[in-house]
Design a protein around this motif. Sequence first.
Motif, short mmCIF file in Angstrom:
data_model
loop_
_atom_site.label_atom_id
_atom_site.label_comp_id
_atom_site.label_asym_id
_atom_site.label_seq_id
_atom_site.Cartn_x
_atom_site.Cartn_y
_atom_site.Cartn_z
N VAL A 238 0.87 -1.17 0.00
CA VAL A 238 0.00 0.00 0.00
C VAL A 238 0.91 1.23 0.00
CG1 VAL A 238 -1.79 1.27 1.24
CG2 VAL A 238 -1.80 -1.24 1.25
N ILE A 239 0.68 2.13 -0.97
CA ILE A 239 1.52 3.31 -1.11
C ILE A 239 0.62 4.54 -1.00
CG2 ILE A 239 3.14 4.54 -2.61
CD1 ILE A 239 3.66 1.74 -3.95
N VAL A 240 0.86 5.32 0.06
CA VAL A 240 0.03 6.50 0.32
C VAL A 240 0.81 7.77 0.03
CG1 VAL A 240 -1.35 5.26 2.03
CG2 VAL A 240 0.61 6.60 2.78
N MET A 241 0.09 8.83 -0.26
CA MET A 241 0.74 10.08 -0.61
C MET A 241 1.20 10.88 0.61
SD MET A 241 0.87 10.03 -3.85
CE MET A 241 0.33 8.60 -4.76
N GLU A 242 0.43 10.80 1.73
CA GLU A 242 0.75 11.58 2.92
C GLU A 242 0.58 10.73 4.17
OE1 GLU A 242 -0.92 15.67 2.97
OE2 GLU A 242 -1.92 15.04 1.11
N ARG A 243 1.23 11.16 5.25
CA ARG A 243 1.10 10.43 6.54
C ARG A 243 -0.34 10.33 6.99
NH1 ARG A 243 5.92 13.30 8.90
NH2 ARG A 243 4.31 14.72 9.61
N ARG B 105 -1.99 7.22 5.77
CA ARG B 105 -1.61 6.02 6.52
C ARG B 105 -2.35 5.99 7.86
NH1 ARG B 105 4.50 5.44 8.02
NH2 ARG B 105 3.91 7.26 9.23
N GLN B 106 -2.42 7.13 8.53
CA GLN B 106 -3.11 7.18 9.82
C GLN B 106 -4.58 6.80 9.69
OE1 GLN B 106 -2.07 11.22 10.75
NE2 GLN B 106 -0.24 10.62 11.92
N LEU B 107 -5.25 7.34 8.66
CA LEU B 107 -6.66 7.00 8.43
C LEU B 107 -6.84 5.52 8.15
CD1 LEU B 107 -7.82 10.04 6.27
CD2 LEU B 107 -8.75 9.36 8.48
N LEU B 108 -5.95 4.96 7.34
CA LEU B 108 -6.04 3.54 7.03
C LEU B 108 -5.83 2.70 8.29
CD1 LEU B 108 -4.10 3.31 3.66
CD2 LEU B 108 -6.57 3.24 4.01
N GLN B 109 -4.87 3.08 9.11
CA GLN B 109 -4.61 2.32 10.33
C GLN B 109 -5.79 2.38 11.29
OE1 GLN B 109 -0.81 4.11 11.27
NE2 GLN B 109 0.31 2.39 10.40
N GLN B 110 -6.49 3.51 11.30
CA GLN B 110 -7.68 3.64 12.16
C GLN B 110 -8.84 2.79 11.64
OE1 GLN B 110 -8.49 7.84 12.21
NE2 GLN B 110 -6.71 8.32 13.47
N ARG B 111 -9.03 2.82 10.33
CA ARG B 111 -10.21 2.17 9.74
C ARG B 111 -9.99 0.69 9.39
NH1 ARG B 111 -11.67 6.81 5.30
NH2 ARG B 111 -11.88 8.52 6.77
N PHE B 112 -8.75 0.34 9.06
CA PHE B 112 -8.48 -1.00 8.52
C PHE B 112 -7.25 -1.65 9.17
CE2 PHE B 112 -10.34 1.56 5.06
CZ PHE B 112 -11.46 0.81 4.76
N ALA B 113 -7.16 -1.58 10.48
CA ALA B 113 -5.98 -2.10 11.18
C ALA B 113 -5.74 -3.57 10.86
CB ALA B 113 -6.14 -1.90 12.68
#
Length: 106
Positions: A54-59, A62-70
């Motif tokens: 998974v390649i994200v443009m901004e931190r 990543r934070q949103l993904l970790q919150q929603r899809f840990a």
Amino acid sequence: MSNLLFICSKNRWRSPTAEALFKNHAFHQVRSAGTSDKARIKVNAKLLAWADVVIVMERKHRQLLQQRFADELAAKPVLVLHIEDNYQYNDPELIAILRTALTEYL
């Protein structure tokens, strides 16, 4: 062959540009998505399960993904490119930044 998932906010400029760079790539399949409710294609558990990287443009992505899809991200590498939302789709400067940041995948 590995599956790369590019993520930005609205899936209109940055992540689709990255996806276009890899179109017809010999070693990677690519998709793109966004974290916003207004995203063209919204990131979801199915897309994250498909992705090897998974390649994200901004931190913040990543934070949103970790919150929603840990759970979906637990064993996956998440690469942050640190590319702010200052570019239009296929902007030559954005393409140059992506090429440099993604050299090992291109």
